[in-house]
Design a protein around this motif. Structure first.
Motif, PDB file in Angstrom:
ATOM      1  N   SER A   1       0.841  -1.199   0.000  1.00  0.00           N
ATOM      2  CA  SER A   1       0.000   0.000   0.000  1.00  0.00           C
ATOM      3  C   SER A   1       0.877   1.250   0.000  1.00  0.00           C
ATOM      4  O   SER A   1       1.905   1.314   0.671  1.00  0.00           O
ATOM      5  N   THR A   2       0.440   2.244  -0.745  1.00  0.00           N
ATOM      6  CA  THR A   2       1.201   3.488  -0.865  1.00  0.00           C
ATOM      7  C   THR A   2       0.711   4.521   0.155  1.00  0.00           C
ATOM      8  O   THR A   2      -0.345   4.364   0.781  1.00  0.00           O
ATOM      9  N   GLN A   3       1.479   5.609   0.283  1.00  0.00           N
ATOM     10  CA  GLN A   3       1.097   6.689   1.182  1.00  0.00           C
ATOM     11  C   GLN A   3      -0.211   7.347   0.716  1.00  0.00           C
ATOM     12  O   GLN A   3      -1.040   7.732   1.537  1.00  0.00           O
ATOM     13  N   ALA A   4      -0.385   7.449  -0.579  1.00  0.00           N
ATOM     14  CA  ALA A   4      -1.611   8.061  -1.110  1.00  0.00           C
ATOM     15  C   ALA A   4      -2.834   7.226  -0.754  1.00  0.00           C
ATOM     16  O   ALA A   4      -3.894   7.761  -0.429  1.00  0.00           O
ATOM     17  N   GLU A   5      -2.723   5.897  -0.816  1.00  0.00           N
ATOM     18  CA  GLU A   5      -3.856   5.030  -0.469  1.00  0.00           C
ATOM     19  C   GLU A   5      -4.200   5.148   1.010  1.00  0.00           C
ATOM     20  O   GLU A   5      -5.382   5.125   1.382  1.00  0.00           O
ATOM     21  N   VAL A   6      -3.205   5.276   1.858  1.00  0.00           N
ATOM     22  CA  VAL A   6      -3.478   5.431   3.292  1.00  0.00           C
ATOM     23  C   VAL A   6      -4.143   6.776   3.548  1.00  0.00           C
ATOM     24  O   VAL A   6      -5.123   6.872   4.293  1.00  0.00           O
ATOM     25  N   PHE A   7      -3.639   7.835   2.928  1.00  0.00           N
ATOM     26  CA  PHE A   7      -4.206   9.156   3.187  1.00  0.00           C
ATOM     27  C   PHE A   7      -5.602   9.290   2.594  1.00  0.00           C
ATOM     28  O   PHE A   7      -6.393  10.110   3.072  1.00  0.00           O
ATOM     29  N   GLU A   8      -5.923   8.540   1.576  1.00  0.00           N
ATOM     30  CA  GLU A   8      -7.274   8.601   1.012  1.00  0.00           C
ATOM     31  C   GLU A   8      -8.321   8.264   2.058  1.00  0.00           C
ATOM     32  O   GLU A   8      -9.409   8.827   2.061  1.00  0.00           O
ATOM     33  N   GLU A   9      -8.013   7.358   2.965  1.00  0.00           N
ATOM     34  CA  GLU A   9      -8.943   7.025   4.046  1.00  0.00           C
ATOM     35  C   GLU A   9      -8.909   8.073   5.156  1.00  0.00           C
ATOM     36  O   GLU A   9      -9.907   8.302   5.836  1.00  0.00           O
ATOM     37  N   ILE A  10      -7.749   8.719   5.338  1.00  0.00           N
ATOM     38  CA  ILE A  10      -7.605   9.695   6.423  1.00  0.00           C
ATOM     39  C   ILE A  10      -8.119  11.063   5.996  1.00  0.00           C
ATOM     40  O   ILE A  10      -8.482  11.893   6.837  1.00  0.00           O
ATOM     41  N   SER A  11      -8.174  11.340   4.706  1.00  0.00           N
ATOM     42  CA  SER A  11      -8.506  12.675   4.216  1.00  0.00           C
ATOM     43  C   SER A  11      -9.889  13.127   4.663  1.00  0.00           C
ATOM     44  O   SER A  11     -10.123  14.326   4.830  1.00  0.00           O
ATOM     45  N   GLN A  12     -10.811  12.203   4.860  1.00  0.00           N
ATOM     46  CA  GLN A  12     -12.151  12.588   5.284  1.00  0.00           C
ATOM     47  C   GLN A  12     -12.133  13.211   6.673  1.00  0.00           C
ATOM     48  O   GLN A  12     -12.881  14.146   6.971  1.00  0.00           O
ATOM     49  N   LEU A  13     -11.253  12.705   7.561  1.00  0.00           N
ATOM     50  CA  LEU A  13     -11.135  13.295   8.891  1.00  0.00           C
ATOM     51  C   LEU A  13     -10.469  14.666   8.814  1.00  0.00           C
ATOM     52  O   LEU A  13     -10.826  15.587   9.557  1.00  0.00           O
ATOM     53  N   ALA A  14      -9.498  14.822   7.931  1.00  0.00           N
ATOM     54  CA  ALA A  14      -8.869  16.130   7.770  1.00  0.00           C
ATOM     55  C   ALA A  14      -9.877  17.169   7.270  1.00  0.00           C
ATOM     56  O   ALA A  14      -9.813  18.333   7.647  1.00  0.00           O
ATOM     57  N   GLN A  15     -10.839  16.751   6.442  1.00  0.00           N
ATOM     58  CA  GLN A  15     -11.881  17.651   5.983  1.00  0.00           C
ATOM     59  C   GLN A  15     -12.777  18.084   7.137  1.00  0.00           C
ATOM     60  O   GLN A  15     -13.239  19.223   7.192  1.00  0.00           O
ATOM     61  N   SER A  16     -13.030  17.174   8.096  1.00  0.00           N
ATOM     62  CA  SER A  16     -13.873  17.518   9.241  1.00  0.00           C
ATOM     63  C   SER A  16     -13.258  18.619  10.083  1.00  0.00           C
ATOM     64  O   SER A  16     -13.967  19.342  10.777  1.00  0.00           O
ATOM     65  N   CYS A  17     -11.944  18.760  10.046  1.00  0.00           N
ATOM     66  CA  CYS A  17     -11.276  19.795  10.839  1.00  0.00           C
ATOM     67  C   CYS A  17     -11.694  21.188  10.375  1.00  0.00           C
ATOM     68  O   CYS A  17     -11.925  22.081  11.191  1.00  0.00           O
ATOM     69  N   THR A  18     -11.808  21.389   9.065  1.00  0.00           N
ATOM     70  CA  THR A  18     -12.254  22.688   8.548  1.00  0.00           C
ATOM     71  C   THR A  18     -13.738  22.919   8.799  1.00  0.00           C
ATOM     72  O   THR A  18     -14.191  24.058   8.730  1.00  0.00           O
ATOM     73  N   ASP A  19     -14.491  21.877   9.080  1.00  0.00           N
ATOM     74  CA  ASP A  19     -15.922  22.011   9.378  1.00  0.00           C
ATOM     75  C   ASP A  19     -16.182  22.334  10.833  1.00  0.00           C
ATOM     76  O   ASP A  19     -17.342  22.465  11.231  1.00  0.00           O
ATOM     77  N   GLY A  20     -15.122  22.419  11.670  1.00  0.00           N
ATOM     78  CA  GLY A  20     -15.309  22.807  13.065  1.00  0.00           C
ATOM     79  C   GLY A  20     -15.244  21.665  14.048  1.00  0.00           C
ATOM     80  O   GLY A  20     -15.809  21.773  15.139  1.00  0.00           O
ATOM     81  N   TYR A  21     -14.558  20.579  13.753  1.00  0.00           N
ATOM     82  CA  TYR A  21     -14.436  19.445  14.652  1.00  0.00           C
ATOM     83  C   TYR A  21     -12.966  19.252  15.040  1.00  0.00           C
ATOM     84  O   TYR A  21     -12.053  19.591  14.288  1.00  0.00           O
ATOM     85  N   ASN A  22     -12.775  18.692  16.235  1.00  0.00           N
ATOM     86  CA  ASN A  22     -11.431  18.315  16.667  1.00  0.00           C
ATOM     87  C   ASN A  22     -11.119  16.927  16.134  1.00  0.00           C
ATOM     88  O   ASN A  22     -11.918  16.003  16.258  1.00  0.00           O
ATOM     89  N   VAL A  23      -9.942  16.782  15.557  1.00  0.00           N
ATOM     90  CA  VAL A  23      -9.530  15.517  14.950  1.00  0.00           C
ATOM     91  C   VAL A  23      -8.167  15.144  15.508  1.00  0.00           C
ATOM     92  O   VAL A  23      -7.272  16.001  15.617  1.00  0.00           O
ATOM     93  N   CYS A  24      -8.014  13.869  15.870  1.00  0.00           N
ATOM     94  CA  CYS A  24      -6.744  13.361  16.392  1.00  0.00           C
ATOM     95  C   CYS A  24      -6.367  12.102  15.615  1.00  0.00           C
ATOM     96  O   CYS A  24      -7.153  11.155  15.550  1.00  0.00           O
ATOM     97  N   ILE A  25      -5.185  12.105  15.039  1.00  0.00           N
ATOM     98  CA  ILE A  25      -4.659  10.953  14.303  1.00  0.00           C
ATOM     99  C   ILE A  25      -3.304  10.608  14.903  1.00  0.00           C
ATOM    100  O   ILE A  25      -2.407  11.464  14.913  1.00  0.00           O
TER     101      ILE A  25
END
Length: 681
Positions: free
Chosen positions: A392-416
């Motif tokens: 698995s590549t870094q891009a494939e891993v981040f594709e699953e994580i990117s949705q949580l990063a989007q929630s950060c701009t929507d006003g939520y606290n995110v911890c990875i």
């Protein structure tokens, strides 16, 4: 099917019937030979009446009777039978001897026909009757076959007739539709004619009005001409004065005409400009209304997107666990080996991934020898939200994580945070390499946050971003972005309504992803790294990168704030395996790391018990790590744990411990994340 085709088939069938009948008539029916008359030897042979009836009717032979021959006084001679002759082939015998020679029968001159001759004739008649019956049966079969053929042709004609009926019905339907269209077109044509008539009427009215105006002008002109004539009569008395005044009048008239022409041109231009301005104003008003509607739709769509995005994240769970197995590295193999493939097979642990569709399961197996000397095989199966295989590549891993990063701009606290033993690839997952394809989760998440804030500017949102980078080493907090030496300042963790903050740390305003990458490089150069037996650059501390986002929308009066915590935990390891027991400093570091990770496990276990039993004390203060991540684990955050595993068989026990801990985290419920919003109005 056309009628000509049917007629041709009927005529062909009729010809076949006629041919069959003609063939039946042409059958050579056997004929009986008449008995030889005694006194009329010159009488020709006649056809037997019963044979004629059979050939004509074709219904079987008549009853057989035994023929009787006339008495012959001459000496008896023997007679032989031969095949029956056709009636046309029987000649007229000239004498009794000739008749006897043609029929093949020898008679005596004195006795009747012998019984043998009679029997032979009877058998001949039977064979003739049998052949007639056989021919009749053949005719009946041929007629039946012709009838079947004609029936099939009739059925085919009926089917063609039905198809043509359907086509006719379709054509009629189309004709009705075209008639309706024609009626509609006629109505439209009538409407256009009426409209044209109204327009013609308006034009005629305008022409009448113009004619009336022309008449009025002509009348005025006539009056002016009369006045001019009177003026000319009066002007004869004052020629000199009139001459001067006439010259001045001509000049003024020319000027007046030029001025009137200019006034007319200016009036036309003014009217055209006024119409253009009015049209432009209407277009501007419509465009402004359209822009307002689109902006309102965009704002509403953004609110819906945020709500649906958060709903999806809640359905997936506010605490999730991903498992990633790193590939086998060249440093994992001994240098002095000949068979590389065999060395790879011996070094790798037995790990399989049975779920090839959703990639949510990992199975480890190992064989060992029991005390009795028997081989014992053990298998361990674990399930997570996502399992990434070594390729698995870094891009494939981040594709699953990117949705949580989007929630950060929507006003939520995110911890990875990345968890795993030393050398399992945590730092590579979070920070990555130098190439663009190997960039880690922290730079990718920052790039996505900046991209999301840039896209939301068109919807009225303005964001400010700040970042800090901390290190927890031996239960001491160090500022990786500071300029001074470590352990010189005492940093304390404070929790209030605005969130979690740490005293006396450098908080940098972030302007671009390149600025963030420069800060990360600076922080990594200051991070505490030491060598152990398990990893030559083992991270001896926990690093926590915090990205704070604050956004305001002047159009809707809404404001939100969120925080993105990206944590690279120190490697978990055993003292015996790492070789840290011989060094007091390494021993202290390992004990501190294991204590903080154990405290993290206690907090997660307590959260799980709280969700099941209700009120439960959560030991956040047992470690600086858990106390710093309190808001990220207490239900106000969306948390993701990335479990990193080593593929080596020598690290199987450490991998099992990490998998069991990750399973405990995956089974923990921390509640629903809360959006950090407030109104600016």
């Amino acid at each position: 099917m056309p009628a000509s085709f049917a007629n041709s088939h009927l005529s062909s069938s009729t010809n076949l019937k006629r041919k069959a009948y003609n063939d039946d008539d042409n059958i050579d029916h056997p004929r009986k030979l008449p008995a030889i008359a005694e006194h009329n030897a010159s009488r020709p042979l006649q056809q037997n009446r019963s044979a004629i009836n059979v050939s004509k009717l074709g219904v079987g032979p008549p009853p057989l009777t035994k023929p009787r021959g006339p008495a012959i006084t001459t000496a008896r001679t023997t007679r032989a039978t031969s095949a029956p002759l056709k009636p046309s082939a029987v000649p007229r015998p000239a004498s009794r001897v000739a008749l006897a020679s043609r029929t093949g029968v020898a008679r005596t001159t004195s006795g009747p026909l012998a019984p043998t001759v009679i029997s032979t004739q009877f058998q001949t008649l039977q064979s003739q009757v049998a052949s007639i019956e056989h021919a009749r049966a053949a005719d009946v079969a041929r007629l039946a076959a012709d009838m079947d053929s004609e029936r099939s042709k009739v059925a085919e004609l009926q089917a063609n007739h039905l198809a043509m009926s359907r086509e006719l019905a379709t054509a009629r339907t189309q004709e009705l539709s075209q008639r309706r269209d024609l009626v509609n077109a006629s109505d439209e044509l009538d409407a256009l004619r009426k409209k044209h008539a109204r327009e013609v009427m308006d034009i005629e009215m305008d022409l009448k009005k113009r004619d009336r105006e022309i008449r009025e002008l002509n009348e005025d002109l006539r009056i002016v001409r009369g006045d001019l004539e009177r003026e000319r009569d009066a002007g004869t008395l004052l020629k000199a004065t009139v001459a001067q005044q006439s010259t001045a009048q001509i000049t003024l008239q020319a000027q007046n005409s030029a001025l009137q022409a200019q006034i007319g041109a200016l009036q036309s231009s003014c009217d055209f400009s006024a119409d253009t301005v009015t049209k432009l104003r209407l277009d501007l008003e419509m465009a402004q209304k359209r822009v307002e509607v689109l902006e309102q739709d965009a704002r509403e769509a953004e609110m819906v997107r945020r709500r649906l995005h958060n709903m999806v994240q809640e359905l997936k769970g506010n605490i999730r666990v991903f498992c990633r197995v790193r590939p086998l590295l060249p440093s994992d193999l001994p240098t002095n080996i000949d068979d590389v493939e065999r060395a790879r097979a011996e070094a790798l642990a037995n790990v399989v991934y049975p779920d090839q569709r959703d990639h949510r399961e990992i199975v480890l197996s190992a064989s060992s020898e029991s005390a009795t000397g028997q081989e014992r095989k053990e298998t361990w199966s674990f399930g997570f939200d996502k399992v990434f295989e070594p390729h698995s590549t870094q891009a494939e891993v981040f594709e699953e994580i990117s949705q949580l990063a989007q929630s950060c701009t929507d006003g939520y606290n995110v911890c990875i945070f990345a968890y795993g033993q030393t050398g399992s690839g945590k730092s590579f997952t979070m920070e990555g390499g130098s190439a663009s394809s190997t960039v880690g989760m922290i730079p990718r998440a920052v790039d996505q946050v900046f991209q999301a804030t840039e896209d939301l500017k068109s919807k009225g949102w303005e964001y400010t971003l700040e970042g800090q980078f901390l290190e927890i080493y031996n239960e001491t907090i160090n500022d990786l972005l500071g300029n001074g030496e470590f352990d010189k300042k005492k940093h304390e963790i404070k929790h209030d309504k605005s969130g979690t903050r740490v005293t006396d740390v450098v908080v940098q305003a972030l302007h671009s992803p390149a600025h963030v990458r420069a800060l990360l490089a600076r922080a990594n150069s200051r991070r505490t790294v030491a060598a152990t037996l398990m990893n030559e650059r083992s991270s001896r501390s926990h690093s926590v990168f915090t990205l704070r986002i604050r956004g305001t929308n002047a159009l809707t009066g809404e404001a939100c704030s969120g925080a993105l915590n990206l944590v690279d935990l120190a490697g978990s390891e055993r003292l015996n395996a790492s070789g840290a027991g011989s060094d007091k400093e390494r021993l202290k570091e390992t004990q501190s790391i294991n204590k903080s990770l154990s405290a993290l496990g206690d907090v997660i276990a307590a959260l799980g018990e709280k969700s099941e039993k209700g009120d439960k004390h959560i030991p956040y203060r047992n470690s600086k790590l858990t106390y710093l991540l309190q808001n990220s684990l207490s239900g106000n955050s969306k948390t993701l744990m990335v479990l990193n595993l080593s593929p080596l068989a020598a690290h199987l026990n450490e991998s099992l411990c990490s998998l069991r801990f990750a399973t405990k985290v995956n089974n923990t419920t921390i509640g629903t994340a809360k959006k950090q919003t407030k109104s600016t109005s």
